[in-house]
Scaffold this motif. Sequence first.
Motif, PDB file in Angstrom:
ATOM      1  N   PHE A   1       0.778  -1.318   0.011  1.00 29.17           N
ATOM      2  CA  PHE A   1      -0.103   0.023   0.001  1.00 29.17           C
ATOM      3  C   PHE A   1       0.765   1.244  -0.110  1.00 29.17           C
ATOM      4  O   PHE A   1       2.079   1.336   0.532  1.00 29.17           O
ATOM      5  CB  PHE A   1      -0.891  -0.012   1.310  1.00 29.17           C
ATOM      6  CG  PHE A   1      -1.620  -1.256   1.552  1.00 29.17           C
ATOM      7  CD1 PHE A   1      -3.034  -1.470   0.751  1.00 29.17           C
ATOM      8  CD2 PHE A   1      -1.210  -2.387   2.479  1.00 29.17           C
ATOM      9  CE1 PHE A   1      -3.514  -2.801   0.927  1.00 29.17           C
ATOM     10  CE2 PHE A   1      -1.819  -3.415   2.417  1.00 29.17           C
ATOM     11  CZ  PHE A   1      -3.009  -3.588   1.779  1.00 29.17           C
ATOM     12  N   PRO A   2       0.340   2.315  -0.454  1.00 31.47           N
ATOM     13  CA  PRO A   2       1.239   3.541  -0.555  1.00 31.47           C
ATOM     14  C   PRO A   2       1.345   4.058   1.022  1.00 31.47           C
ATOM     15  O   PRO A   2       0.228   3.813   1.559  1.00 31.47           O
ATOM     16  CB  PRO A   2       0.525   4.611  -1.360  1.00 31.47           C
ATOM     17  CG  PRO A   2      -0.898   4.059  -1.778  1.00 31.47           C
ATOM     18  CD  PRO A   2      -0.785   2.274  -1.292  1.00 31.47           C
ATOM     19  N   ASN A   3       2.296   4.665   1.234  1.00 31.08           N
ATOM     20  CA  ASN A   3       2.665   5.028   2.695  1.00 31.08           C
ATOM     21  C   ASN A   3       2.236   6.243   2.704  1.00 31.08           C
ATOM     22  O   ASN A   3       2.939   7.335   2.935  1.00 31.08           O
ATOM     23  CB  ASN A   3       4.148   4.767   3.031  1.00 31.08           C
ATOM     24  CG  ASN A   3       4.360   5.216   4.376  1.00 31.08           C
ATOM     25  OD1 ASN A   3       3.420   5.196   5.152  1.00 31.08           O
ATOM     26  ND2 ASN A   3       5.793   5.370   4.668  1.00 31.08           N
ATOM     27  N   ASP A   4       0.978   6.752   2.680  1.00 24.14           N
ATOM     28  CA  ASP A   4       0.542   7.913   2.355  1.00 24.14           C
ATOM     29  C   ASP A   4       0.665   8.780   3.762  1.00 24.14           C
ATOM     30  O   ASP A   4       0.634  10.100   3.630  1.00 24.14           O
ATOM     31  CB  ASP A   4      -1.164   7.954   2.305  1.00 24.14           C
ATOM     32  CG  ASP A   4      -1.546   7.684   0.641  1.00 24.14           C
ATOM     33  OD1 ASP A   4      -0.343   7.829  -0.055  1.00 24.14           O
ATOM     34  OD2 ASP A   4      -2.629   7.004   0.376  1.00 24.14           O
ATOM     35  N   GLU A   5       0.636   8.010   4.968  1.00 21.69           N
ATOM     36  CA  GLU A   5       0.792   8.771   6.033  1.00 21.69           C
ATOM     37  C   GLU A   5       2.226   9.070   6.554  1.00 21.69           C
ATOM     38  O   GLU A   5       2.563   9.811   7.522  1.00 21.69           O
ATOM     39  CB  GLU A   5       0.070   8.151   7.395  1.00 21.69           C
ATOM     40  CG  GLU A   5      -1.281   7.883   7.303  1.00 21.69           C
ATOM     41  CD  GLU A   5      -2.019   6.913   6.369  1.00 21.69           C
ATOM     42  OE1 GLU A   5      -1.169   5.910   6.275  1.00 21.69           O
ATOM     43  OE2 GLU A   5      -3.041   7.061   5.713  1.00 21.69           O
TER      44      GLU A   5
ATOM     45  N   GLU B   1       8.516   4.077   0.583  1.00 14.13           N
ATOM     46  CA  GLU B   1       7.139   4.842  -0.203  1.00 14.13           C
ATOM     47  C   GLU B   1       6.030   3.942  -0.029  1.00 14.13           C
ATOM     48  O   GLU B   1       4.970   4.440  -0.107  1.00 14.13           O
ATOM     49  CB  GLU B   1       7.832   4.893  -1.797  1.00 14.13           C
ATOM     50  CG  GLU B   1       8.614   6.030  -1.808  1.00 14.13           C
ATOM     51  CD  GLU B   1       8.768   6.677  -3.160  1.00 14.13           C
ATOM     52  OE1 GLU B   1       8.066   5.557  -4.311  1.00 14.13           O
ATOM     53  OE2 GLU B   1       9.817   7.311  -3.692  1.00 14.13           O
ATOM     54  N   ARG B   2       6.497   2.557   0.351  1.00 13.39           N
ATOM     55  CA  ARG B   2       5.265   1.680   0.315  1.00 13.39           C
ATOM     56  C   ARG B   2       5.157   0.888   1.647  1.00 13.39           C
ATOM     57  O   ARG B   2       6.119   0.732   2.340  1.00 13.39           O
ATOM     58  CB  ARG B   2       5.212   0.660  -0.722  1.00 13.39           C
ATOM     59  CG  ARG B   2       4.890   1.518  -2.218  1.00 13.39           C
ATOM     60  CD  ARG B   2       4.819   0.677  -3.301  1.00 13.39           C
ATOM     61  NE  ARG B   2       3.353  -0.122  -3.330  1.00 13.39           N
ATOM     62  CZ  ARG B   2       2.145   0.767  -3.730  1.00 13.39           C
ATOM     63  NH1 ARG B   2       2.343   2.035  -4.264  1.00 13.39           N
ATOM     64  NH2 ARG B   2       0.987   0.228  -3.606  1.00 13.39           N
ATOM     65  N   ILE B   3       4.014   0.490   2.171  1.00 15.61           N
ATOM     66  CA  ILE B   3       3.991  -0.419   3.398  1.00 15.61           C
ATOM     67  C   ILE B   3       3.720  -1.646   2.864  1.00 15.61           C
ATOM     68  O   ILE B   3       3.046  -1.707   2.111  1.00 15.61           O
ATOM     69  CB  ILE B   3       3.238   0.215   4.393  1.00 15.61           C
ATOM     70  CG1 ILE B   3       1.795   0.556   4.108  1.00 15.61           C
ATOM     71  CG2 ILE B   3       3.889   1.258   5.160  1.00 15.61           C
ATOM     72  CD1 ILE B   3       1.035   0.879   5.393  1.00 15.61           C
ATOM     73  N   LEU B   4       3.949  -2.682   3.603  1.00 19.76           N
ATOM     74  CA  LEU B   4       3.486  -4.094   3.345  1.00 19.76           C
ATOM     75  C   LEU B   4       2.412  -4.790   4.175  1.00 19.76           C
ATOM     76  O   LEU B   4       2.418  -4.389   5.254  1.00 19.76           O
ATOM     77  CB  LEU B   4       4.669  -4.685   3.455  1.00 19.76           C
ATOM     78  CG  LEU B   4       4.886  -6.439   3.199  1.00 19.76           C
ATOM     79  CD1 LEU B   4       4.901  -6.682   1.607  1.00 19.76           C
ATOM     80  CD2 LEU B   4       6.159  -6.870   3.525  1.00 19.76           C
ATOM     81  N   GLY B   5       1.512  -5.561   3.273  1.00 14.46           N
ATOM     82  CA  GLY B   5       0.334  -6.344   4.207  1.00 14.46           C
ATOM     83  C   GLY B   5       1.497  -7.286   5.043  1.00 14.46           C
ATOM     84  O   GLY B   5       2.186  -7.883   4.715  1.00 14.46           O
ATOM     85  N   LEU B   6       0.927  -7.007   6.550  1.00 18.35           N
ATOM     86  CA  LEU B   6       1.857  -7.537   7.580  1.00 18.35           C
ATOM     87  C   LEU B   6       1.930  -9.212   7.589  1.00 18.35           C
ATOM     88  O   LEU B   6       3.251  -9.650   7.698  1.00 18.35           O
ATOM     89  CB  LEU B   6       0.882  -7.238   8.907  1.00 18.35           C
ATOM     90  CG  LEU B   6       1.236  -5.924   9.318  1.00 18.35           C
ATOM     91  CD1 LEU B   6       0.377  -5.996  10.672  1.00 18.35           C
ATOM     92  CD2 LEU B   6       2.479  -5.438   9.445  1.00 18.35           C
TER      93      LEU B   6
END
Length: 215
Positions: free
Chosen positions: A83-87, A123-128
């Motif tokens: 997911f984009p790391n929008d926060e 820039e992105r985070i990963l589904g845990l």
Amino acid sequence: MSTEVSDVRPAGRAARPDSPPRRLQVVHGRGVVDVAAARRAVADLLVALGKDPASEHLADTPQRVAHAYAEMLTPREFDLTTFPNDEGYDELVLVRGIPVQSLCEHHLLPFHGVAHVGYLPGERILGLSKLARVVELFARDFQVQERLTRQVADWLREHLVPRGVGVVVEAEHMCMSLRGVRAPGSRTVTSTLHGLLREDARSRQEFFALAGVNR
Ligand SMILES: Nc1nc2c(ncn2[C@@H]2O[C@H](COP(=O)(O)OP(=O)(O)OP(=O)(O)O)[C@@H](O)[C@H]2O)c(=O)[nH]1
Ligand SMILES: [Zn+2]
């Protein structure tokens, strides 16, 4: 082992790099187990060990063992969902206590324990759950613990492009418990760090503290 990561967006959908979420299909590039040949080899092994594979008790054992190894050497395929790391979350993300079940390449005996896998998002985070799936991707193979640890870290660095990655594996090796030195309960700890978790002392300390490893 090579892995193949391919884009599984439906055809015709715009491939915007920031469109949430992004799913990449992960397929392991490992040879398929020849179960019939493995079954024959296990029957031969039983004979070599002085046992009768035709006896009532052992009749199905070669088949079971062949299937058991096929299962233990085959990781499940999965989608690498990011997911984009929008926060702009820029602190450590760590999953502790991921089960590790692998096979030592020296004795073909299991080693098992836990992995602690963390990363500093870019820039992105990963589904845990994917951190546990990446551990399985490399654990379901004949391995040494050092290589398993490094492969998980290298793979995440390549496919997630985080600012840092840390992997700790703690495992008990049955080849050290059941035979040989016979040191049951001894656990081997290995770690691989990349990026900021390797270079920045504060980040590194925080990673090992949260992972529960005293360094
Ligand atoms: N570095 C490393 N060594 C491992 C791993 N798994 C098993 N081993 C070791 O591989 C070594 C193989 O050594 P050898 O002397 O060839 O085999 P061996 O005679 O069966 O050794 P012993 O286990 O000491 O009886 C042993 O010391 C095992 O403990 C692993 O994941 N990493
Ligand atoms: Zn071993």
